[in-house]
Design an enzyme around this catalytic site. Sequence first.
Site, mmCIF file in Angstrom:
data_model
loop_
_atom_site.group_PDB
_atom_site.id
_atom_site.type_symbol
_atom_site.label_atom_id
_atom_site.label_comp_id
_atom_site.label_asym_id
_atom_site.label_seq_id
_atom_site.Cartn_x
_atom_site.Cartn_y
_atom_site.Cartn_z
ATOM 1 N N GLU A 109 0.858 -1.181 0.000
ATOM 2 C CA GLU A 109 0.000 0.000 0.000
ATOM 3 C C GLU A 109 0.893 1.230 0.000
ATOM 4 O O GLU A 109 1.957 1.239 0.623
ATOM 5 C CB GLU A 109 -0.920 0.030 1.217
ATOM 6 C CG GLU A 109 -1.807 1.276 1.247
ATOM 7 C CD GLU A 109 -2.944 1.199 2.260
ATOM 8 O OE1 GLU A 109 -3.836 2.060 2.179
ATOM 9 O OE2 GLU A 109 -2.936 0.297 3.102
ATOM 10 N N CYS A 138 -6.382 0.966 2.471
ATOM 11 C CA CYS A 138 -7.388 2.019 2.599
ATOM 12 C C CYS A 138 -7.377 3.005 1.439
ATOM 13 O O CYS A 138 -8.377 3.683 1.211
ATOM 14 C CB CYS A 138 -7.193 2.752 3.916
ATOM 15 S SG CYS A 138 -7.568 1.733 5.370
ATOM 16 N N ASN A 178 -12.207 -3.274 0.298
ATOM 17 C CA ASN A 178 -11.170 -3.406 1.320
ATOM 18 C C ASN A 178 -11.733 -2.976 2.665
ATOM 19 O O ASN A 178 -12.196 -1.838 2.808
ATOM 20 C CB ASN A 178 -9.965 -2.525 0.986
ATOM 21 C CG ASN A 178 -8.981 -2.452 2.155
ATOM 22 O OD1 ASN A 178 -8.246 -3.406 2.395
ATOM 23 N ND2 ASN A 178 -8.995 -1.363 2.902
ATOM 24 N N GLU A 179 -11.722 -3.882 3.626
ATOM 25 C CA GLU A 179 -12.182 -3.586 4.990
ATOM 26 C C GLU A 179 -13.572 -2.935 5.006
ATOM 27 O O GLU A 179 -13.864 -2.101 5.858
ATOM 28 C CB GLU A 179 -11.169 -2.723 5.740
ATOM 29 C CG GLU A 179 -9.970 -3.512 6.219
ATOM 30 C CD GLU A 179 -9.097 -2.754 7.204
ATOM 31 O OE1 GLU A 179 -9.324 -1.544 7.433
ATOM 32 O OE2 GLU A 179 -8.173 -3.370 7.768
#
Length: 660
Positions: free
Chosen positions: A49, A247, A378-379
């Site tokens: 990331e 994120c 994502n999440e």
Amino acid sequence: MKKKACKVLVLGFLLWSGATSAQSNKVISVKTKAITAKIAPTMWGVFFEDINLGADGGIYAELVKNRSFEFFKPLMGWTVNGSQVKEGDILILNRKAENTSNPRYLRATVRKAEKEGVGLLNEGFRGMGIRKGLRYDFSVMYRQQHPGITLHIQLLNSGGGVIGDTVLIPAYQDTMWHKQQVSFTATETEPKAKMQLWLEGNGVIDLDIISLFPSNTWKNRPGGMRADMVQLLADMKPGFIRFPGGCIVEGFDLSQRYQWKKTIGPIEERQLIINRWNFEFAHRPTPDYFQTFGLGFFEYFQLAEDIGAEPLPILNCGMACQFNSAELVPLNELAPYIQDALDLIEFANGDATTQWGKVRADMGHPSPFHLKLLGVGNENWGPQYVERLKLFTNAIKAKYPDIKLVNSSGTDPDGERFDYLNNELRNMHADIIDEHYYRSPQWFLQNAQRYDHYPRNGSKIFAGEYAAQSDKTVSINNKNNWYTALSEAAFMTGLERNADVVNMASYAPLFAHTDGWQWTPDLIWVDNLRSYGTPNYYVQQLFSLNKGTAVVPVKLDNAVIAGQDSLYASACIDEKKNELIIKLVNVADKQQSYTIALEDAKPAATQASVTVLQSDERASVNSFEHPQYVFPRESVIKVPGKKIPLDIAPYSFTIVKIKL
């Protein structure tokens, strides 16, 4: 510190010198023919990331910050200087209607200026790391209707001295944009250099994409990646690489989400956006953190291919970060997001006659990237995620049924969110469920049997993000110390033991710049010239390099070894090499003696190889000054027969490899 490192090295070799006890009452039994699970080639991988200056200022080797003047503050990173600069001589112009991807450029008016009359100074990403004797390649996009301006390019050390310079004379005079390059060699090593441009002559010139790259990029690709950072990844031999996050896939709101189509094609056509880690944490504000996408989806796929890893891209599912704005795309407007997913598969796998396969081919990769895995979200969590995921899944599976989809189980490994998603995803027959855990070392030790009782059929598990926190999650005091790494090793024996449930695992985050991090702990730390692996890195590397192909039982007192005597263990065989690989983690502060008993096989040699990662102090860390303070040490032990005496050092991760 050096004396301590010597002590660790000597201790490690003494323990394996043959001075082990002849017999031990504690017997570790191994059945090499009772295979309990096959190990997926993707078992151990890496997660990338763009956080902690991971891409721009990190693995993407560009040295110029804000090279196209697209930051929120157009001249951030630049200083206008010179004795002849007047008001209005340096302007930032915006051609948004003409070029939405890269609208801004700099216009310089030069009036009979001498070499130091009109200048632009770029500070780089916390400085520029420059190496003596290395070639540097400068390039610029420009347009100049009339000749008359010469560009002087200089590298300056921290004291302002020139440590490399050259001259560029624009070759074209018309209304078109042109790219021109010139190279030169640095005369001094400097971790905090700056680049100075002097404009000499008389006239008006427009400048854009002002760039400087070292020549020693990975595989010597122009405009490529920082070789030492990629080498650390290649040395792990990861089974997959997950990208681009994290994120940043979601964005603070949907305007800041990651859009893969804006990260491919010519560099000057890639649309910069703010990095959501620019402002996320009050304790580490980073107002100069943006994404230029010089490292884009094509480069990610290329990197995966280079290091022999399966690519695992993650796409936005129509949801922004639920901790921030929680912005949603209405279901009836989700079609473009789903089409992006379908187009990405075509970009990766389609032949050159397809729309997006042709784009890939035109970028220099006519053969497909053989994408097999794709993450959706994502999440993300809640019913709003499930209803969007179902639409993605139906569309992707209808066109590409062989693509395995990775689905989010939220932010935590337990609780109401997790329970809801785990139930919903299993009812959907999800291919792979992505679980994340940032927890204390104690949690990792206590959860080494987490997957022992998971369903053996149905959805598989991707341990997509995990790292033991020495202080607490989102604490600036977290350290990559030996105890966090040791607890992760203990937990990973449970992942390996359950390889029929867990098909993939990766530590997170991957990289951190020592002068520009937002989150810690991190697997690999870098500055402008150096990089090193943490103790956690070597745990990950050792598991990956000693993966094996199938799990076999290893037990103590007829039970899986997951905390008894402060010991954790897993075992596998490499069927190609006919080799048994036993992983043992001792979290106790004392040496422990055992006998390894091969119940259904005979050793093929009188010696076995042993690798030990160990330190007497749980707080031990690696550093730029001592990058191998905690580092694997190799030796051999005697193998007298089917019963092998073994002493296991305190606070150690040990791998024993026995030819059968």
